[in-house]
Design a protein around this motif. Sequence first.
Motif, short mmCIF file in Angstrom:
data_model
loop_
_atom_site.label_atom_id
_atom_site.label_comp_id
_atom_site.label_asym_id
_atom_site.label_seq_id
_atom_site.Cartn_x
_atom_site.Cartn_y
_atom_site.Cartn_z
N ILE A 116 -1.09 9.99 2.56
CA ILE A 116 0.05 9.03 2.05
C ILE A 116 -0.92 8.11 1.26
O ILE A 116 -1.86 7.78 1.62
CB ILE A 116 0.95 8.60 3.02
CG1 ILE A 116 1.49 9.60 3.86
CG2 ILE A 116 1.85 7.37 2.36
CD1 ILE A 116 2.28 9.08 5.04
N ASP A 117 -0.49 7.77 -0.05
CA ASP A 117 -0.92 6.52 -0.68
C ASP A 117 -1.04 5.45 0.13
O ASP A 117 -0.08 4.51 0.39
CB ASP A 117 -0.21 6.39 -2.00
CG ASP A 117 -1.02 5.45 -2.84
OD1 ASP A 117 -1.96 4.95 -2.54
OD2 ASP A 117 -0.41 5.06 -3.91
N SER A 118 -2.21 4.77 0.68
CA SER A 118 -2.44 3.66 1.53
C SER A 118 -1.99 2.58 0.64
O SER A 118 -1.72 1.35 1.45
CB SER A 118 -3.74 3.54 2.01
OG SER A 118 -4.86 3.32 0.93
N LYS A 119 -1.82 2.41 -0.69
CA LYS A 119 -1.56 1.32 -1.39
C LYS A 119 -0.01 0.94 -1.05
O LYS A 119 0.58 -0.03 -1.40
CB LYS A 119 -1.46 1.50 -2.98
CG LYS A 119 -3.20 1.47 -3.12
CD LYS A 119 -3.42 1.94 -4.54
CE LYS A 119 -4.94 2.00 -4.99
NZ LYS A 119 -5.16 2.51 -6.47
N LYS A 120 0.53 1.89 -0.56
CA LYS A 120 2.17 1.62 -0.19
C LYS A 120 2.49 1.40 1.11
O LYS A 120 3.53 1.26 1.46
CB LYS A 120 3.03 2.90 -0.73
CG LYS A 120 2.99 3.34 -2.43
CD LYS A 120 3.78 2.34 -2.78
CE LYS A 120 3.97 2.50 -4.43
NZ LYS A 120 4.82 1.35 -5.07
N ILE A 121 1.43 1.41 2.12
CA ILE A 121 1.43 1.20 3.23
C ILE A 121 1.12 -0.25 3.75
O ILE A 121 -0.06 -0.73 3.25
CB ILE A 121 0.98 2.26 4.21
CG1 ILE A 121 1.25 3.51 3.85
CG2 ILE A 121 0.99 1.65 5.87
CD1 ILE A 121 0.68 4.52 4.66
N GLY A 156 -10.66 0.35 3.40
CA GLY A 156 -11.41 -0.45 2.25
C GLY A 156 -10.99 -1.93 2.09
O GLY A 156 -10.11 -2.42 2.90
N PRO A 157 -11.65 -2.95 1.49
CA PRO A 157 -11.53 -4.08 1.26
C PRO A 157 -9.99 -4.41 0.73
O PRO A 157 -9.40 -5.61 1.07
CB PRO A 157 -12.48 -4.91 0.41
CG PRO A 157 -13.02 -3.57 -0.48
CD PRO A 157 -12.85 -2.55 0.68
N ASN A 158 -9.45 -3.62 0.06
CA ASN A 158 -8.30 -3.73 -0.62
C ASN A 158 -7.07 -3.03 0.18
O ASN A 158 -6.01 -2.77 -0.54
CB ASN A 158 -8.15 -3.39 -2.20
CG ASN A 158 -9.02 -4.25 -2.83
OD1 ASN A 158 -8.79 -5.44 -3.14
ND2 ASN A 158 -10.03 -3.97 -3.50
N VAL A 159 -7.07 -3.14 1.41
CA VAL A 159 -6.27 -2.22 2.35
C VAL A 159 -4.95 -3.63 2.57
O VAL A 159 -5.06 -4.63 2.33
CB VAL A 159 -6.39 -2.06 3.70
CG1 VAL A 159 -7.23 -3.35 4.47
CG2 VAL A 159 -5.53 -1.44 4.51
N ASN A 160 -3.63 -3.13 2.64
CA ASN A 160 -2.77 -3.82 2.54
C ASN A 160 -2.62 -4.26 4.02
O ASN A 160 -2.44 -3.45 5.19
CB ASN A 160 -1.26 -3.37 2.36
CG ASN A 160 -1.34 -3.18 0.72
OD1 ASN A 160 -1.72 -3.60 0.01
ND2 ASN A 160 -0.82 -1.82 0.22
N LEU A 161 -2.49 -5.77 4.48
CA LEU A 161 -2.54 -5.94 5.99
C LEU A 161 -1.40 -6.98 6.04
O LEU A 161 -1.09 -7.87 5.28
CB LEU A 161 -4.00 -6.66 6.39
CG LEU A 161 -4.86 -5.73 6.44
CD1 LEU A 161 -6.17 -6.47 6.85
CD2 LEU A 161 -4.73 -4.60 7.37
N GLY A 162 -0.73 -6.87 7.38
CA GLY A 162 0.50 -7.55 7.67
C GLY A 162 0.22 -8.25 9.03
O GLY A 162 -0.56 -8.15 9.69
N ASN A 163 1.27 -9.25 9.29
CA ASN A 163 1.37 -9.98 10.52
C ASN A 163 0.13 -10.90 10.67
O ASN A 163 -0.33 -11.16 11.90
CB ASN A 163 1.55 -9.18 11.82
CG ASN A 163 2.99 -9.06 12.09
OD1 ASN A 163 4.07 -9.15 11.20
ND2 ASN A 163 3.31 -8.25 13.13
N VAL A 164 -0.58 -11.22 9.41
CA VAL A 164 -1.62 -12.07 9.70
C VAL A 164 -1.28 -13.50 9.89
O VAL A 164 -0.35 -14.06 9.14
CB VAL A 164 -2.31 -12.00 8.24
CG1 VAL A 164 -3.55 -13.06 8.18
CG2 VAL A 164 -2.99 -10.70 7.97
N LYS A 165 -2.00 -14.21 10.69
CA LYS A 165 -1.44 -15.55 10.94
C LYS A 165 -2.27 -16.40 10.00
O LYS A 165 -3.21 -16.31 9.36
CB LYS A 165 -2.30 -16.13 12.40
CG LYS A 165 -1.65 -15.09 13.59
CD LYS A 165 -2.48 -15.52 14.65
CE LYS A 165 -1.94 -14.76 16.10
NZ LYS A 165 -2.37 -13.15 15.73
N LEU A 166 -1.15 -17.57 9.49
CA LEU A 166 -1.45 -18.33 8.47
C LEU A 166 -3.05 -19.02 8.67
O LEU A 166 -3.70 -18.97 7.78
CB LEU A 166 -0.55 -19.59 8.46
CG LEU A 166 0.80 -19.13 7.55
CD1 LEU A 166 1.97 -20.19 7.87
CD2 LEU A 166 0.47 -19.14 6.17
#
Length: 255
Positions: free
Chosen positions: A194-199, A217-227
Amino acid sequence: MDFLILPERTSGNRTYGLTSVIDFGTPIGELKHILDDYGYLIDIAKIGIGSAYVTPNLRKKIELYKEYQIKPYCGGTLFEKCFYQNKVPEYLRHLRELGIDWIEISNGTLDIPLEERLQMISEIKKDFHVIAEVGSKDSNKDMDICDWKEEINLLLQAGCDYVITEGRDSGTSGIYEKSGSIKSSLIQELIKDIDSKKIIFEAPTAKHQMYFIREVGPNVNLGNVKLQDVLVLETQRRGLRSETFYVEEDECKSL
């Protein structure tokens, strides 16, 4: 400073390499100070769980995020609460009134049939950018890898901009074991097909984030990151932490 050779990062109105933060009630004044310095590092802001329903000055918070070109949206738990009480039309109307253009369709708490979610997405995408979530918040529930792949692909085909892989803010369910360890075989299979740019991978801790930076890679999409972790995360993405020190060399090897 610009004399080091570092991994190239996406910038501006990014479509990948996203940092999606989770806001559990950061006061407006504190948020303004954070965004003054680090707003350019943030792409998406999730007003966590169902907290948007009881957040004071919610409209001001939404406007503040948008002032820094950050896309705000409400946590999937609020959507599920509305679904459970048959209030989805009211919820959508309220989001439009608030000026929120993004919506999360999830089933982390409720077991909403996939077919029903796909139908909702096909209708809602006319008015909103849709983010769907795959995986349960119940750490005792597990999905086969093939089911993860199929669900993610179907959600993207239905019109989702991105799909989130569940991890909770604790990193103990979905793509994680109860212990917090990453289901690495699952991740490797997902990014292979799956295209990781969409995850958007939920990665609430530095340990989780560093794994995805090294794996995707450094341009992975990451969520639930604390401010408060936004700058540290960007430092990790740039290969300026021991655990990601050689990431730029790995990037060159993959070209």
